[in-house]
Design a protein around this motif. Structure first.
Motif, PDB file in Angstrom:
ATOM      1  N   SER A  22      -7.161  -2.542   1.095  1.00 58.11           N
ATOM      2  CA  SER A  22      -6.325  -1.337   1.178  1.00 58.11           C
ATOM      3  C   SER A  22      -5.389  -1.174  -0.009  1.00 58.11           C
ATOM      4  N   LEU A  32     -12.369   3.097  -6.997  1.00 60.61           N
ATOM      5  CA  LEU A  32     -11.601   3.050  -5.763  1.00 60.61           C
ATOM      6  C   LEU A  32     -11.933   4.206  -4.836  1.00 60.61           C
ATOM      7  N   GLN A  36      -7.558   4.001  -1.425  1.00 61.06           N
ATOM      8  CA  GLN A  36      -7.124   2.920  -2.307  1.00 61.06           C
ATOM      9  C   GLN A  36      -6.345   3.482  -3.487  1.00 61.06           C
TER      10      GLN A  36
END
Length: 162
Positions: A22, A32, A36
């Motif tokens: 996370s 990502l 994220q």
């Protein structure tokens, strides 16, 4: 068009034992998820290459402020018959002038390549059952087009005729 071999791709996702991390630690060439990216964007080092993968139902306008910081935007084709990522790519290139890599991922088939190129994609990760040789041939099928695209505006009207 750049063809991505997943085994040789410098871009990589961050995942732990239980799935995506996370709050990933900054490193070059991370691809990502949007979640994220939102977790780290305020602390991401300037100039460090980062990419984001977007769902095909994501509103591109919601990420325009981040585009100057992104080197890669990967757009998803969850099904080859779902063309919303074409529109996302066109918006990135035409409206928002995104200069980084726009990559097609997911259910990307050889038949899609001419339209992918015309709407602004410059890299693709083909579905594993697709042939690289057939993909390269597909890009040469139509050497010219009547309609404009993200690379060339058409038709070009003479002054005073439109």
């Amino acid at each position: 068009m750049k063809f991505i071999n997943p085994q040789q791709d410098p871009w990589h996702r961050v995942a732990g034992e239980d799935g995506p991390v996370s709050h990933p630690v900054a490193a070059p060439h991370l691809l990502l998820s949007l979640e994220q990216w939102h977790a780290v964007r305020d602390t991401w080092p300037a100039g460090m290459p980062v990419g984001v993968q977007l769902a095909n139902d994501f509103d591109i306008e919601d990420i325009t402020a981040d585009l100057p910081r992104l080197a890669l935007v990967a757009l998803s084709f969850p099904k080859w018959v779902d063309g919303r990522a074409y529109s996302q790519a066109r918006l990135l290139r035409s409206r928002y002038r995104f200069g980084g890599e726009v990559r097609a991922v997911g259910e990307v088939l050889v038949d899609m390549l001419p339209l992918l190129a015309r709407t602004g994609f410059d890299a693709v990760q083909l579905r594993p059952d697709q042939s690289l040789e057939a993909a390269q041939r597909a890009l040469a099928f139509f050497p010219a087009h009547y309609q404009g695209d993200v690379h060339e505006r058409r038709p070009a009207f003479a002054k005073g005729t439109a």
